[in-house]
Write a protein that holds these residues in place. Sequence first.
Motif, PDB file in Angstrom:
ATOM      1  N   THR A 132      -9.292   3.382   2.815  1.00 25.36           N
ATOM      2  CA  THR A 132      -7.880   2.536   2.999  1.00 25.36           C
ATOM      3  C   THR A 132      -8.414   2.100   4.117  1.00 25.36           C
ATOM      4  O   THR A 132      -6.841   1.882   4.181  1.00 25.36           O
TER       5      THR A 132
ATOM      6  N   ALA B 181       0.931  -1.176   0.314  1.00 20.54           N
ATOM      7  CA  ALA B 181      -0.209  -0.286   0.222  1.00 20.54           C
ATOM      8  C   ALA B 181       1.070   1.569  -0.152  1.00 20.54           C
ATOM      9  O   ALA B 181       1.585   1.911   0.940  1.00 20.54           O
TER      10      ALA B 181
ATOM     11  N   ASN C  74     -13.607   6.599   4.804  1.00 20.51           N
ATOM     12  CA  ASN C  74     -12.108   5.760   3.997  1.00 20.51           C
ATOM     13  C   ASN C  74     -12.259   4.637   5.442  1.00 20.51           C
ATOM     14  O   ASN C  74     -11.115   4.131   5.201  1.00 20.51           O
TER      15      ASN C  74
ATOM     16  N   TRP D 122     -17.876   7.610  -4.046  1.00 17.84           N
ATOM     17  CA  TRP D 122     -16.532   6.989  -3.392  1.00 17.84           C
ATOM     18  C   TRP D 122     -17.839   5.387  -1.940  1.00 17.84           C
ATOM     19  O   TRP D 122     -16.749   5.065  -1.779  1.00 17.84           O
TER      20      TRP D 122
ATOM     21  N   ASP E 221      -7.977   5.099  -3.969  1.00 19.83           N
ATOM     22  CA  ASP E 221      -7.842   7.015  -3.854  1.00 19.83           C
ATOM     23  C   ASP E 221      -9.160   7.144  -4.142  1.00 19.83           C
ATOM     24  O   ASP E 221      -9.751   8.097  -4.872  1.00 19.83           O
TER      25      ASP E 221
ATOM     26  N   CYS F  73      -2.962   4.565  -2.321  1.00 22.58           N
ATOM     27  CA  CYS F  73      -4.042   4.542  -1.246  1.00 22.58           C
ATOM     28  C   CYS F  73      -4.820   6.182  -0.884  1.00 22.58           C
ATOM     29  O   CYS F  73      -3.959   7.438  -1.603  1.00 22.58           O
ATOM     30  N   GLY F  74      -5.500   6.610  -0.359  1.00 20.18           N
ATOM     31  CA  GLY F  74      -6.330   8.282  -0.063  1.00 20.18           C
ATOM     32  C   GLY F  74      -5.277   8.182   1.042  1.00 20.18           C
ATOM     33  O   GLY F  74      -4.879   7.662   1.833  1.00 20.18           O
TER      34      GLY F  74
ATOM     35  N   VAL G  67      -7.431   8.862   6.957  1.00 22.09           N
ATOM     36  CA  VAL G  67      -7.362   7.650   8.360  1.00 22.09           C
ATOM     37  C   VAL G  67      -8.922   8.070   9.587  1.00 22.09           C
ATOM     38  O   VAL G  67      -8.671   7.106  10.301  1.00 22.09           O
TER      39      VAL G  67
ATOM     40  N   TRP H 252       0.641   4.728   1.012  1.00 27.37           N
ATOM     41  CA  TRP H 252      -0.104   5.749   1.532  1.00 27.37           C
ATOM     42  C   TRP H 252       0.699   7.180   1.441  1.00 27.37           C
ATOM     43  O   TRP H 252       2.269   7.053   2.089  1.00 27.37           O
TER      44      TRP H 252
END
Length: 427
Positions: A298, A156, A295, A249, A190, A275-276, A279, A158
């Motif tokens: 993510t 991942a 989220n 989303w 994302d 990823c976005g 968190v 991030w």
Amino acid sequence: MALQVFTAVTGAAWESELVGALDREDHGVTVVRRCVDVADLLAAATTGTGQAALLSAELRRLDGAAVARLTAAGVAVVGLVEPGDDRSAERLRQLGVVRVLSADAEPEEIARALREAVAGVPAAGHDVGDPRAALPALGLPPEGPGPPAGEGRVVAVWGPTGAPGRTTVAVGLADEAARLGVGTLLVDADVYGGVVAQVLGLLDESPGLAAAARQAGAGTLDVAALARLAWSVRPRLRALTGLARPDRWPELRPQGVAVVLGEARRLAALTVVDCGFSVEEDEELSFDTAAPRRNGATLTVLEAADTVVCVSGADPVALQRTVRALGELRDVLPGVHPVVVVNQVRRGPVPGDPRREIAAALARFTGCEVAAFLPADRRATDAALAAGRTLGEVAPGSALRTALRALAAELTGVPVPTGRRRVRRSG
């Protein structure tokens, strides 16, 4: 004390007979409610009056999200299929139902499966809308799951808010891993604005990850279906494009994303996920019903990944954001220990030797060591963006490409070829 069970096997010819056979004192099972559909079953689960649910594969609107919510509420799930219906049994397993029996099984066997399922489900520790509920529903441990034997790894990529270069690093790592001979799948997850499709010059309206997550939620995703949804970018490199618009989303439900990652491990030796940045768990948002959380995708990726690469910028503002982001990640997912990579390193924003000063600052405020420094190379990245191609294609000799290649080699365990040619000797 008898095991309290919900049933949701409406429409089956054997429903009444099965309920009557189970609801006997010698089996240790009490049917407390016969639910008519998925909505009724989920509503019953929130009351805390049942410990297990017995459902049939034919239950309308049954999907992975419903199974995840049942598990999050502390309700174990056992599935029933028509005798010989292997396809329905496999679908239930993909939805997260670990124990699946034939409908003609003896009542004693079904009761035993219900007791075993309850013993394997932890007490409800998450709200029914908690995105982390997707992982237990799939039989994965809650923190730090490693890849099953013989299956691919998930990395991942991030980082904090801003523009530290997450997508640049994700695309570069995936491309360089593929060039090292590793079958690689690049996934754009994302939820705030994925741009992998644009960076690679692909059609951004392709279904990609959203379609894969929908199929996963319906229990119809497999390796072949995932391969059809992914673009073939170059030999050994596929790309699963992201959301065409950020407002879509809600389509990336955590349970569906978790299933996609599971199939990705089977499709490719390495899966790189962009990823976005956020968190946050949205704990302030409380609803009587489970609401989607932006989220969740993510958090699911970060928790399921074998390696999390945290991409930081190299200026004071970016470094401050990184310090805060790492603190938030530690609070939300304490079992995740990211590998820190500092991108866009150059002289000017940081006095003195930028690498030494940045490494010292991050070690002091986060306790993390910097695994790699990626130099700023605006000319190379601009050329790649203009052409819709990777650095390896448009700027093979750039310093940034060289650093990304070294990082990919370290993550995959495949050494970078030296490039030396063997000299043929005469005679």
